[in-house]
Motif scaffolding. Structure first.
Motif, PDB file in Angstrom:
ATOM      1  N   CYS A  30       0.832  -1.215   0.000  1.00  0.00           N
ATOM      2  CA  CYS A  30       0.000   0.000   0.000  1.00  0.00           C
ATOM      3  C   CYS A  30       0.860   1.255   0.000  1.00  0.00           C
ATOM      4  O   CYS A  30       0.506   2.265  -0.624  1.00  0.00           O
ATOM      5  CB  CYS A  30      -0.931  -0.013   1.212  1.00  0.00           C
ATOM      6  SG  CYS A  30      -2.193  -1.312   1.176  1.00  0.00           S
ATOM      7  N   SER A  31       1.995   1.217   0.709  1.00  0.00           N
ATOM      8  CA  SER A  31       2.891   2.372   0.738  1.00  0.00           C
ATOM      9  C   SER A  31       3.479   2.653  -0.639  1.00  0.00           C
ATOM     10  O   SER A  31       3.540   3.812  -1.077  1.00  0.00           O
ATOM     11  CB  SER A  31       4.005   2.131   1.756  1.00  0.00           C
ATOM     12  OG  SER A  31       4.930   3.202   1.748  1.00  0.00           O
ATOM     13  N   GLY A  88       0.725   3.938  -2.811  1.00  0.00           N
ATOM     14  CA  GLY A  88       0.341   5.280  -2.368  1.00  0.00           C
ATOM     15  C   GLY A  88       1.317   6.352  -2.802  1.00  0.00           C
ATOM     16  O   GLY A  88       0.911   7.436  -3.231  1.00  0.00           O
TER      17      GLY A  88
END
Length: 289
Positions: free
Chosen positions: A226-227, A230
């Motif tokens: 997700c990082s 993102g």
């Protein structure tokens, strides 16, 4: 637009060998991308650029100038010079402007930059420049204006960390309590064949730590994914106040901390229940079941 190169505030050079004081005479530094075009393929090539020379009031004629592309800079996060500035040396810029407008007596500049010796002198230098009648802005002032945002982000990080700790402790308490009911007979059998309470507690703690480690690894992998996604999304938005490098990996210390904290606090939450489980009497636990 032809723009003078100012070391220290110019964007990062991605390709090419550009000295600290910028491109030399007869050279130009172009952006990475612009208007749907990739300019990296122009690195090292001689290019003709056209500007307008004033030949009379309201009249002009095109003039060509040949410059070699010495470097490609990163324009993913546009600065004050714009997203498609073409950086040249001050000498090239002055000679081109002088030829474009022969009647111009002197060059004028829309802004100037002042470099101080230390951060402690920023305020005093700002006041001196402001006393001369100029509008002053500095990175230090921008950082102070964003101090509330940074404080909020730091608070959110602590809140998320505290929630993670409380969640892990709660899961540990819940799992430990369920084990008392589900494993009483198992503890009785182990006690009957000679296991000590400490050995039984140690085995259950290792088992719970293994479960927590598996959960931590799964969470770390999901969080890392997700990082990375993102950062790619925020980088594509090109936010001036939040420049983010695309596809950046998270801090490995934070990932390691999460991997250690999850099994640690799971075990801490279950300490009381595991201790009670290990103290069960073999005869009574087997008789009750």
């Amino acid at each position: 637009m032809g723009t003078p190169f100012i070391g220290g505030i110019a964007p990062k050079v991605l390709l090419g060998d550009v000295p600290g004081d910028g491109p030399g005479e007869g050279q130009i530094l172009l952006p990475d991308k612009g208007q749907g075009q990739n300019y990296a393929q122009l690195l090292g090539k001689e290019m003709n650029f056209v500007y307008t020379k004033e030949v009379g009031p309201g009249n002009g004629e095109p003039v060509s100038i040949s410059l070699r592309v010495s470097g490609i800079y990163d324009n993913s996060s546009p600065g004050t010079d714009g997203a498609q500035a073409a950086y040249v040396s001050s000498k090239v810029l002055k000679s081109t402007l002088a030829n474009a407008r022969p009647d111009t007596k002197a060059l004028t500049y829309p802004r100037g930059y002042v470099r101080v010796d230390s951060a402690d002198e920023v305020v005093s230098v700002q006041n001196q420049v402001r006393a001369l009648g100029y509008s002053v802005n500095s990175v230090a002032g921008q950082i102070r204006s964003l101090s509330g945002l940074f404080a909020l982000l730091a608070l959110v990080s602590w809140v998320i960390g505290g929630f993670l700790i409380i969640f892990c402790l709660g899961v540990g308490v819940s799992v430990g309590g369920s084990w008392i009911k589900q494993r009483a007979r198992e503890v009785g059998l182990l006690k009957a064949i000679g296991w000590s309470g400490a050995s039984i507690a140690g085995v259950y703690m290792v088992e719970l730590a293994a479960v927590g480690l598996i959960i931590g690894v799964a969470g770390a992998l999901l969080g890392t994914f997700c990082s990375i996604v993102g950062t790619a999304v925020f980088s594509g938005l090109q936010l001036d106040l939040l420049p983010v490098a695309a596809w950046a990996m998270p801090n490995w210390l934070l990932v390691l901390g999460a991997l250690l904290c999850v099994p640690l606090f799971l075990c801490l939450g279950a300490v009381g229940h595991v201790a009670r489980l290990a103290r069960l009497d073999a005869d009574s636990s087997l008789r009750d079941l």
